[in-house]
Design a protein around this motif. Structure first.
Motif, PDB file in Angstrom:
ATOM      1  N   SER A  66       0.807  -1.223   0.000  1.00  0.00           N
ATOM      2  CA  SER A  66       0.000   0.000   0.000  1.00  0.00           C
ATOM      3  C   SER A  66       0.840   1.274   0.000  1.00  0.00           C
ATOM      4  CB  SER A  66      -0.949   0.002   1.198  1.00  0.00           C
ATOM      5  OG  SER A  66      -0.212  -0.011   2.409  1.00  0.00           O
ATOM      6  N   ASN A  67       2.172   1.125   0.084  1.00  0.00           N
ATOM      7  CA  ASN A  67       3.036   2.294  -0.003  1.00  0.00           C
ATOM      8  C   ASN A  67       4.387   1.868  -0.579  1.00  0.00           C
ATOM      9  OD1 ASN A  67       4.826   1.431   2.183  1.00  0.00           O
ATOM     10  ND2 ASN A  67       3.158   1.988   3.573  1.00  0.00           N
TER      11      ASN A  67
ATOM     12  N   GLY B  32       9.831  -3.899  -0.101  1.00  0.00           N
ATOM     13  CA  GLY B  32       9.964  -5.160   0.626  1.00  0.00           C
ATOM     14  C   GLY B  32       9.396  -6.334  -0.149  1.00  0.00           C
ATOM     15  N   PHE B  33       8.227  -6.126  -0.757  1.00  0.00           N
ATOM     16  CA  PHE B  33       7.606  -7.173  -1.565  1.00  0.00           C
ATOM     17  C   PHE B  33       8.494  -7.539  -2.748  1.00  0.00           C
ATOM     18  CE2 PHE B  33       5.112  -8.206  -5.364  1.00  0.00           C
ATOM     19  CZ  PHE B  33       4.522  -9.390  -4.946  1.00  0.00           C
TER      20      PHE B  33
ATOM     21  N   GLN C 230       3.614  -1.714 -10.205  1.00  0.00           N
ATOM     22  CA  GLN C 230       3.054  -0.362 -10.342  1.00  0.00           C
ATOM     23  C   GLN C 230       2.219  -0.241 -11.619  1.00  0.00           C
ATOM     24  OE1 GLN C 230       2.879   2.233  -8.298  1.00  0.00           O
ATOM     25  NE2 GLN C 230       1.693   3.319  -9.847  1.00  0.00           N
ATOM     26  N   MET C 231       2.753  -0.730 -12.719  1.00  0.00           N
ATOM     27  CA  MET C 231       1.997  -0.663 -13.979  1.00  0.00           C
ATOM     28  C   MET C 231       0.701  -1.455 -13.863  1.00  0.00           C
ATOM     29  SD  MET C 231       5.191  -0.992 -16.658  1.00  0.00           S
ATOM     30  CE  MET C 231       4.178  -1.118 -18.117  1.00  0.00           C
ATOM     31  N   GLY C 232       0.776  -2.620 -13.252  1.00  0.00           N
ATOM     32  CA  GLY C 232      -0.420  -3.431 -13.067  1.00  0.00           C
ATOM     33  C   GLY C 232      -1.440  -2.763 -12.176  1.00  0.00           C
TER      34      GLY C 232
ATOM     35  N   ALA D 227      -3.870  -7.093  -9.294  1.00  0.00           N
ATOM     36  CA  ALA D 227      -3.167  -7.412  -8.061  1.00  0.00           C
ATOM     37  C   ALA D 227      -1.695  -7.639  -8.409  1.00  0.00           C
ATOM     38  CB  ALA D 227      -3.769  -8.655  -7.428  1.00  0.00           C
ATOM     39  N   PRO D 228      -0.790  -7.524  -7.423  1.00  0.00           N
ATOM     40  CA  PRO D 228       0.645  -7.660  -7.711  1.00  0.00           C
ATOM     41  C   PRO D 228       1.014  -8.938  -8.459  1.00  0.00           C
ATOM     42  CG  PRO D 228       0.355  -6.775  -5.518  1.00  0.00           C
ATOM     43  CD  PRO D 228      -1.012  -7.130  -6.025  1.00  0.00           C
TER      44      PRO D 228
END
Length: 64
Positions: free
Chosen positions: A15-16, A22-23, A49-51, A57-58
């Protein structure tokens, strides 16, 4: 019986910026990552980010 569709919220949803970093680092070290992303957290960050701008979702962004 209900015909309503159930929605699913992804567990890994950064969310930030710090959470995304980290992800990306964690995902880049995984053997389950596609080869284009393995060891490349920067590529993962950009893909996520593009997604997210497309509503993905990531993990959807990384797989597609």
């Amino acid at each position: 019986m209900s015909n309503a569709l159930t929605t699913h919220s992804p567990v890994l949803q950064p969310s930030n910026f710090q959470e995304l970093v980290g992800f990306a680092k964690m995902a880049a070290g995984s053997d389950l990552m596609p080869k284009d992303y393995k060891g490349k957290p920067e590529n993962i960050m950009i893909a996520v980010q593009m997604g997210s701008e497309l509503g993905l979702a990531p993990m959807q962004a990384i797989q597609n």
